[in-house]
Write a protein that holds these residues in place. Structure first.
Motif, PDB file in Angstrom:
ATOM      1  N   LEU A  18      -1.860 -30.658  34.885  1.00 43.74           N
ATOM      2  CA  LEU A  18      -0.614 -31.048  34.226  1.00 43.74           C
ATOM      3  C   LEU A  18       0.372 -29.893  34.184  1.00 43.74           C
ATOM      4  O   LEU A  18       1.563 -30.064  34.486  1.00 43.74           O
ATOM      5  CB  LEU A  18      -0.919 -31.539  32.804  1.00 43.74           C
ATOM      6  CG  LEU A  18       0.285 -31.849  31.912  1.00 43.74           C
ATOM      7  CD1 LEU A  18       1.114 -32.978  32.503  1.00 43.74           C
ATOM      8  CD2 LEU A  18      -0.170 -32.209  30.499  1.00 43.74           C
ATOM      9  N   GLU A  19      -0.092 -28.707  33.827  1.00 43.25           N
ATOM     10  CA  GLU A  19       0.781 -27.533  33.746  1.00 43.25           C
ATOM     11  C   GLU A  19       1.383 -27.191  35.111  1.00 43.25           C
ATOM     12  O   GLU A  19       2.580 -26.880  35.211  1.00 43.25           O
ATOM     13  CB  GLU A  19      -0.019 -26.345  33.204  1.00 43.25           C
ATOM     14  CG  GLU A  19      -0.438 -26.505  31.748  1.00 43.25           C
ATOM     15  CD  GLU A  19      -1.649 -25.675  31.381  1.00 43.25           C
ATOM     16  OE1 GLU A  19      -2.117 -25.779  30.239  1.00 43.25           O
ATOM     17  OE2 GLU A  19      -2.146 -24.920  32.255  1.00 43.25           O
ATOM     18  N   ALA A  20       0.575 -27.268  36.159  1.00 40.78           N
ATOM     19  CA  ALA A  20       1.073 -26.973  37.502  1.00 40.78           C
ATOM     20  C   ALA A  20       2.098 -28.017  37.941  1.00 40.78           C
ATOM     21  O   ALA A  20       3.122 -27.681  38.555  1.00 40.78           O
ATOM     22  CB  ALA A  20      -0.090 -26.915  38.488  1.00 40.78           C
ATOM     23  N   CYS A  46       3.015 -18.358  35.634  1.00 36.48           N
ATOM     24  CA  CYS A  46       2.084 -19.327  35.032  1.00 36.48           C
ATOM     25  C   CYS A  46       1.660 -20.383  36.039  1.00 36.48           C
ATOM     26  O   CYS A  46       0.496 -20.814  36.050  1.00 36.48           O
ATOM     27  CB  CYS A  46       2.730 -19.979  33.817  1.00 36.48           C
ATOM     28  SG  CYS A  46       3.037 -18.829  32.445  1.00 36.48           S
ATOM     29  N   PHE A  47       2.593 -20.793  36.919  1.00 42.85           N
ATOM     30  CA  PHE A  47       2.231 -21.767  37.947  1.00 42.85           C
ATOM     31  C   PHE A  47       1.205 -21.187  38.913  1.00 42.85           C
ATOM     32  O   PHE A  47       0.232 -21.860  39.286  1.00 42.85           O
ATOM     33  CB  PHE A  47       3.470 -22.206  38.718  1.00 42.85           C
ATOM     34  CG  PHE A  47       3.156 -22.978  39.970  1.00 42.85           C
ATOM     35  CD1 PHE A  47       2.770 -24.312  39.895  1.00 42.85           C
ATOM     36  CD2 PHE A  47       3.220 -22.364  41.224  1.00 42.85           C
ATOM     37  CE1 PHE A  47       2.467 -25.029  41.052  1.00 42.85           C
ATOM     38  CE2 PHE A  47       2.913 -23.076  42.375  1.00 42.85           C
ATOM     39  CZ  PHE A  47       2.536 -24.400  42.279  1.00 42.85           C
ATOM     40  N   ILE A  48       1.427 -19.943  39.340  1.00 43.84           N
ATOM     41  CA  ILE A  48       0.502 -19.311  40.285  1.00 43.84           C
ATOM     42  C   ILE A  48      -0.898 -19.233  39.697  1.00 43.84           C
ATOM     43  O   ILE A  48      -1.895 -19.530  40.380  1.00 43.84           O
ATOM     44  CB  ILE A  48       1.016 -17.911  40.681  1.00 43.84           C
ATOM     45  CG1 ILE A  48       2.285 -18.042  41.531  1.00 43.84           C
ATOM     46  CG2 ILE A  48      -0.053 -17.127  41.435  1.00 43.84           C
ATOM     47  CD1 ILE A  48       2.970 -16.718  41.817  1.00 43.84           C
ATOM     48  N   PHE A  49      -1.001 -18.872  38.424  1.00 43.61           N
ATOM     49  CA  PHE A  49      -2.320 -18.784  37.799  1.00 43.61           C
ATOM     50  C   PHE A  49      -2.987 -20.156  37.740  1.00 43.61           C
ATOM     51  O   PHE A  49      -4.163 -20.300  38.093  1.00 43.61           O
ATOM     52  CB  PHE A  49      -2.204 -18.203  36.391  1.00 43.61           C
ATOM     53  CG  PHE A  49      -3.501 -18.239  35.638  1.00 43.61           C
ATOM     54  CD1 PHE A  49      -4.529 -17.384  35.953  1.00 43.61           C
ATOM     55  CD2 PHE A  49      -3.701 -19.167  34.622  1.00 43.61           C
ATOM     56  CE1 PHE A  49      -5.744 -17.435  35.275  1.00 43.61           C
ATOM     57  CE2 PHE A  49      -4.900 -19.229  33.933  1.00 43.61           C
ATOM     58  CZ  PHE A  49      -5.926 -18.352  34.264  1.00 43.61           C
ATOM     59  N   ASN A  89      -4.257 -17.939  29.085  1.00 39.25           N
ATOM     60  CA  ASN A  89      -3.601 -19.024  28.350  1.00 39.25           C
ATOM     61  C   ASN A  89      -2.799 -18.488  27.173  1.00 39.25           C
ATOM     62  O   ASN A  89      -1.688 -18.952  26.890  1.00 39.25           O
ATOM     63  CB  ASN A  89      -4.640 -20.028  27.861  1.00 39.25           C
ATOM     64  CG  ASN A  89      -5.117 -20.950  28.960  1.00 39.25           C
ATOM     65  OD1 ASN A  89      -4.432 -21.146  29.960  1.00 39.25           O
ATOM     66  ND2 ASN A  89      -6.285 -21.518  28.797  1.00 39.25           N
ATOM     67  N   VAL A  90      -3.369 -17.516  26.456  1.00 33.66           N
ATOM     68  CA  VAL A  90      -2.640 -16.905  25.340  1.00 33.66           C
ATOM     69  C   VAL A  90      -1.371 -16.227  25.856  1.00 33.66           C
ATOM     70  O   VAL A  90      -0.289 -16.347  25.258  1.00 33.66           O
ATOM     71  CB  VAL A  90      -3.542 -15.892  24.599  1.00 33.66           C
ATOM     72  CG1 VAL A  90      -2.733 -15.098  23.575  1.00 33.66           C
ATOM     73  CG2 VAL A  90      -4.695 -16.601  23.908  1.00 33.66           C
ATOM     74  N   LEU A  91      -1.504 -15.503  26.970  1.00 35.09           N
ATOM     75  CA  LEU A  91      -0.332 -14.848  27.561  1.00 35.09           C
ATOM     76  C   LEU A  91       0.706 -15.871  28.001  1.00 35.09           C
ATOM     77  O   LEU A  91       1.911 -15.677  27.799  1.00 35.09           O
ATOM     78  CB  LEU A  91      -0.776 -13.994  28.756  1.00 35.09           C
ATOM     79  CG  LEU A  91       0.331 -13.204  29.475  1.00 35.09           C
ATOM     80  CD1 LEU A  91       0.992 -12.227  28.509  1.00 35.09           C
ATOM     81  CD2 LEU A  91      -0.236 -12.471  30.685  1.00 35.09           C
ATOM     82  N   ALA A  92       0.260 -16.986  28.578  1.00 33.80           N
ATOM     83  CA  ALA A  92       1.186 -18.027  29.013  1.00 33.80           C
ATOM     84  C   ALA A  92       1.928 -18.638  27.831  1.00 33.80           C
ATOM     85  O   ALA A  92       3.127 -18.931  27.923  1.00 33.80           O
ATOM     86  CB  ALA A  92       0.427 -19.108  29.785  1.00 33.80           C
ATOM     87  N   VAL A  93       1.234 -18.833  26.718  1.00 33.43           N
ATOM     88  CA  VAL A  93       1.878 -19.377  25.517  1.00 33.43           C
ATOM     89  C   VAL A  93       2.979 -18.437  25.042  1.00 33.43           C
ATOM     90  O   VAL A  93       4.103 -18.871  24.731  1.00 33.43           O
ATOM     91  CB  VAL A  93       0.843 -19.613  24.404  1.00 33.43           C
ATOM     92  CG1 VAL A  93       1.542 -19.898  23.076  1.00 33.43           C
ATOM     93  CG2 VAL A  93      -0.080 -20.771  24.760  1.00 33.43           C
ATOM     94  N   LEU A  94       2.686 -17.145  24.996  1.00 34.75           N
ATOM     95  CA  LEU A  94       3.677 -16.167  24.544  1.00 34.75           C
ATOM     96  C   LEU A  94       4.884 -16.138  25.486  1.00 34.75           C
ATOM     97  O   LEU A  94       6.040 -16.080  25.039  1.00 34.75           O
ATOM     98  CB  LEU A  94       3.039 -14.783  24.453  1.00 34.75           C
ATOM     99  CG  LEU A  94       1.917 -14.633  23.417  1.00 34.75           C
ATOM    100  CD1 LEU A  94       1.304 -13.240  23.496  1.00 34.75           C
ATOM    101  CD2 LEU A  94       2.430 -14.906  22.015  1.00 34.75           C
ATOM    102  N   MET A  95       4.619 -16.200  26.785  1.00 37.34           N
ATOM    103  CA  MET A  95       5.716 -16.173  27.757  1.00 37.34           C
ATOM    104  C   MET A  95       6.562 -17.438  27.669  1.00 37.34           C
ATOM    105  O   MET A  95       7.801 -17.381  27.714  1.00 37.34           O
ATOM    106  CB  MET A  95       5.142 -15.998  29.167  1.00 37.34           C
ATOM    107  CG  MET A  95       4.461 -14.660  29.402  1.00 37.34           C
ATOM    108  SD  MET A  95       3.620 -14.559  31.005  1.00 37.34           S
ATOM    109  CE  MET A  95       5.015 -14.544  32.125  1.00 37.34           C
TER     110      MET A  95
END
Length: 282
Positions: A151-153, A183-186, A214-220
């Motif tokens: 879903l995120e991708a 975030c997409f690449i990850f 995931n925590v880093l993605a939330v912050l970004m």
């Protein structure tokens, strides 16, 4: 040696996939019979229905012949990830096509919309049938965090489509684009590594790596939720002679999708933390 397995076509998942092939085929046939246009939204919808038809038919064929067992991939992860992706793609096509290409007296476009919605329901049912049940041993992409990665991708792809070929010179907007890209690449790498059975190559435990990212993605994404609408909508006001859907509307869609993906990453982080700190200890 190829051995035919008729049971793959008679189990619930097999029956659902056969119906998916039928309804996607009917949908793109009806749309093609109306006529061809060069509008990008029309191309996207036709690609969606044709792509889902071809891949679903290929899955049925490989399972019917038993050749899927000879592929060097995680078959359950692949089929579940595709079902989730197809659900999202057909849902988008089922919304976009009637908005731009149907009218009250257009029989075939209305029929295509109905069959597209039915195909979306079938793919959603397949996700429910193939998703891992509590206590069941399965691949990562069959679990809720795995489906969330798809879903995120997909949402990130929608954002990239809305960005188009436009250049954004403001540093704030460039930071947001970097957030979407990283975030997409990850998420994409997680999907590919899982399907290709390469998770063992991670230099650290996968669940901990997933939680940290995931925590880093939330912050970004939290920064992007604030920065994108502030810089984009403030610096690019809606034109007075804007058609039904113009560049400014794309900026609004990106703002909405950014918020949507933030929620998805928050839910994903919750599941990851639960997996690391609660499930693993028990």
């Amino acid at each position: 040696m190829v051995t035919l397995d008729v049971k793959t076509l008679t189990v619930p998942v097999g029956i659902v996939r056969i119906l998916e092939v039928i309804f996607t085929c009917i949908t793109f046939s009806l749309v093609a019979s109306v006529g061809h246009t060069t509008v990008s939204f029309w191309t996207w919808c036709m690609f969606t229905w044709c792509f889902c038809f071809c891949v679903t038919f290929l899955i049925l064929l490989l399972e019917f012949t038993g050749l899927h067992t000879k592929l060097p991939i995680s078959w359950s992860d692949f089929t579940t990830a595709f079902a989730m992706l197809a659900t999202l793609m057909v849902l988008a096509a089922s919304v976009i096509y009637p908005v731009f290409f149907t009218c009250s007296s257009c029989g075939r476009p209305i029929g295509a919309t109905v069959t597209s919605i039915l195909a979306f329901i079938l793919y959603a049912v397949e996700v429910g049938l193939t998703r891992a049940k509590p206590g069941e041993i399965s691949g990562f992409l069959s679990t809720v965090p795995g489906l969330l990665k798809v879903l995120e991708a997909f949402v990130a792809c929608i954002i990239f489509i809305c960005l188009g070929n436009n250049k954004f010179n403001l540093p704030g907007l460039q930071w947001c684009i970097a957030v979407y890209s990283i975030c997409f690449i990850f998420a994409f790498l997680i999907i590919i590594f899982t399907i290709c059975r390469l998770l063992a190559l991670f230099p650290a435990p996968f669940d901990k790596v997933l939680t940290c990212c995931n925590v880093l993605a939330v912050l970004m994404y939290m920064t992007a939720v604030v920065i994108w609408p502030f810089y984009s909508l403030h610096n690019f006001p809606r034109p007075s002679h804007c058609p039904n859907f113009c560049f400014w509307d794309n900026l609004v869609v990106i703002s909405f999708m950014t918020c949507f993906n933030l929620v998805a990453y928050i839910v994903d982080t919750f599941y990851s933390i639960r997996l690391v700190f609660f499930v693993s200890r028990t």
